[in-house]
Scaffold this motif. Structure first.
Motif, PDB file in Angstrom:
ATOM      1  N   PHE A  26       7.538 -94.543  63.387  1.00  0.00           N
ATOM      2  CA  PHE A  26       6.702 -93.376  63.074  1.00  0.00           C
ATOM      3  C   PHE A  26       6.188 -92.721  64.351  1.00  0.00           C
ATOM      4  N   GLY A  27       5.770 -93.537  65.312  1.00  0.00           N
ATOM      5  CA  GLY A  27       5.256 -92.989  66.561  1.00  0.00           C
ATOM      6  C   GLY A  27       6.314 -92.301  67.394  1.00  0.00           C
ATOM      7  N   ILE A  28       7.559 -92.758  67.305  1.00  0.00           N
ATOM      8  CA  ILE A  28       8.638 -92.179  68.111  1.00  0.00           C
ATOM      9  C   ILE A  28       8.900 -90.724  67.729  1.00  0.00           C
ATOM     10  N   GLY A  29       8.845 -90.409  66.441  1.00  0.00           N
ATOM     11  CA  GLY A  29       9.193 -89.057  66.021  1.00  0.00           C
ATOM     12  C   GLY A  29       8.107 -88.322  65.272  1.00  0.00           C
ATOM     13  N   PRO A  30       7.892 -88.649  63.986  1.00  0.00           N
ATOM     14  CA  PRO A  30       7.003 -87.846  63.147  1.00  0.00           C
ATOM     15  C   PRO A  30       5.583 -87.718  63.669  1.00  0.00           C
ATOM     16  N   ALA A  31       5.033 -88.757  64.282  1.00  0.00           N
ATOM     17  CA  ALA A  31       3.626 -88.735  64.686  1.00  0.00           C
ATOM     18  C   ALA A  31       3.312 -87.592  65.638  1.00  0.00           C
ATOM     19  N   GLY A  32       4.206 -87.297  66.557  1.00  0.00           N
ATOM     20  CA  GLY A  32       3.927 -86.270  67.549  1.00  0.00           C
ATOM     21  C   GLY A  32       4.677 -84.977  67.352  1.00  0.00           C
ATOM     22  N   VAL A  33       5.951 -85.076  66.967  1.00  0.00           N
ATOM     23  CA  VAL A  33       6.789 -83.877  66.891  1.00  0.00           C
ATOM     24  C   VAL A  33       6.316 -82.945  65.782  1.00  0.00           C
ATOM     25  N   THR A  34       5.818 -83.504  64.674  1.00  0.00           N
ATOM     26  CA  THR A  34       5.384 -82.654  63.555  1.00  0.00           C
ATOM     27  C   THR A  34       4.286 -81.690  63.982  1.00  0.00           C
ATOM     28  N   GLY A  35       3.385 -82.143  64.852  1.00  0.00           N
ATOM     29  CA  GLY A  35       2.300 -81.286  65.295  1.00  0.00           C
ATOM     30  C   GLY A  35       2.742 -80.128  66.166  1.00  0.00           C
TER      31      GLY A  35
END
Length: 496
Positions: free
Chosen positions: A383-392
């Protein structure tokens, strides 16, 4: 590594990231996690307060109701803050919005700090609502501010720092909430009021740093202030190319006005952007990451970890997300947004499936609790590798200056509503689905991975104008946008 060297050269940009983050998404993660430690203490305080007032103890189901309200008022405040963020960002600017946002933090800290002395659990409820409003504003304005202030070569890495500060806040809240620190029965008012510290740090540092250059040029029509802000953010770098891009972006916005949130859904020119925002913003909250945190303590207990040590093991889950977001920040400008999102959701699908199998077999083999524990850490890492940051980053990169504040309002309202609904429905899902609780979350992860891989345009290394032109081609196949710049006329294009 070249991106890191560029970031190190721009010391003012680095300070801007830290000053915005400490009072922005850090507050979201911190206030989300510190409420777990004093759960029993606040419930006891609620019962004692009621007994002092009425002479009779509060029934257990009403104590739980009051506690549920204390917890659920945080996402409700976040929803209000998300709706407030757009008008604030347009009216006051990005930097001033973050500064004014600390008014909610100061008021909440005072309510928390004096709630026990005043004998009022209602003060805790109001304080949670206020810190929720602060988190909702900060989560929207901070990535908007940083995304507009960063050069295009570093825009992804800079915007990813919002997720890093969220993870740092989660870990810091878990650490400060330990029984040996502020998680004890006497210190919990100080624990809740400790949100004052990051707010004070932001108030002391952010006024010394520049406003978003795009806001100064496109919204305020002040080229001199824009150039001065860019000069401080970029250091000795040549600004001619970037200033030309900003002028071109201002020309594209010429003659327009700010979009209202509901108008985003009616315009065909924004169809792909809105679809990406809704699908991936909703998937971030419905992917099951928050539920994995909720399951962690029970799985750690089944794995044989002593009850007194589980709080330390739980810190490892927050540490996993922090490590993953740091790695993602280093990789985003090399791998791209689409790869990280698709890979992140794909890995989450894999580990969530194994976790479901481990839950089904937990009574059959002695090693299944350890497998489930490993899946928890792997799921959170993914989750931290992709969705956690890229979504924002999506609302910053996919929408132009006229639609960006409204896009953040839509994204923030969607995510906070989903967070509230997941917290409300999750206990019933656990009761109804038992070991297959993760099947709905896995379906969401699969859909998000497919959408990211097929429909999400890649924005790595592109200017806002280039992104806008690509999205125009996707929304209107076979049609050319044509020239847009007719001169340097100043237009206040994002007034709501």
């Amino acid at each position: 590594m070249r991106a890191l060297r560029r970031l190190a050269q721009g010391r003012v940009l680095l300070l801007t990231i830290c000053a915005a983050g400490i009072g922005g998404t850090f507050q979201f993660g911190y206030n989300l996690s510190i409420i777990n430690a004093p759960t029993l203490h606040i419930q006891e305080f609620t019962n004692e307060t009621w007994q002092t007032r009425t002479g009779q103890p509060l029934p257990d189901h009403l104590v739980l109701l009051v506690w549920s309200l204390i917890v659920s008022l945080y996402p409700l405040g976040g929803l209000l803050g998300a709706l407030l963020a757009g008008p604030l960002a347009v009216t006051l600017g990005r930097k001033k919005s973050l500064l004014v946002n600390n008014v909610f933090v100061l008021a909440a800290a005072a309510l928390f700090g004096f709630s026990r002395r005043a004998g009022s659990f209602e003060m805790i409820m109001l304080g949670r609502l206020l810190v929720g409003i602060s988190a909702g504003v900060g989560m929207n304005v901070q990535p908007m501010y940083l995304g507009e202030s960063a050069p295009k070569e570093l825009r992804g890495a800079v915007a990813m720092t919002s997720a890093i500060f969220t993870a740092v806040g989660l870990v810091m809240g878990q650490v400060v909430g330990l029984r040996e620190l502020l998680g004890g029965p006497q210190a919990w008012p100080l624990l809740l009021a400790s949100c004052l510290v990051p707010g004070a740090l932001q108030l002391a540092s952010l006024p010394l740093l520049p406003e978003s250059p795009r806001y100064l040029l496109i919204d305020c029509g002040d080229p001199a202030a824009c150039r001065a802000a860019l000069q401080r953010l970029r250091g000795p770098a040549d600004l001619a190319g970037e200033l030309a891009e900003l002028e071109q972006e201002r020309a594209v916005c010429r003659g327009g006005r700010a979009r209202r949130p509901w108008e985003l859904f009616r315009e065909r020119a924004l169809r792909r952007q809105v679809a990406s925002l809704v699908v991936l913003g909703g998937a971030m909250e419905l992917c099951g990451n928050d539920a994995m945190y909720a399951y962690a303590s029970a799985v750690f207990s089944q794995a044989g970890i002593p009850q007194a040590k589980i709080q330390y093991a739980a810190i490892g889950t927050g540490g996993c997300e922090l490590l993953a977001t740091l790695l993602s920040c280093l990789a985003i400008e090399r791998a791209g947004r689409r790869v990280l999102l698709t890979g992140g959701y794909g890995l989450m699908t894999c580990w969530g499936s194994v976790f479901t199998v481990a839950l089904c077999l937990q009574g059959s083999f002695s090693w299944t609790p350890y497998l489930a524990m490993a899946c928890i850490f792997a799921f959170i890492l993914s989750f931290g590798i992709g969705p956690a940051g890229v979504t924002g980053i999506l609302a910053t990169e996919l929408f132009d200056q006229m639609a960006r504040p409204a896009a953040y309002m839509v994204c923030g309202a969607l995510m906070w509503t989903m967070l509230f609904l997941v917290g409300l429905v999750f206990p019933f899902l656990v009761e109804g689905l038992s070991h297959f609780i993760y099947v709905p979350f896995l379906c969401v992860c699969v859909c998000a991975a497919v959408y990211s891989g097929i429909f999400l345009p890649e924005t790595r290394g592109k200017s806002f104008v280039e992104i806008s032109e690509e999205l125009h081609r996707l929304n209107f196949p076979g049609r050319s946008r044509g020239p847009a710049w007719a001169g340097p006329e100043v237009v206040r294009s994002t007034e709501l």
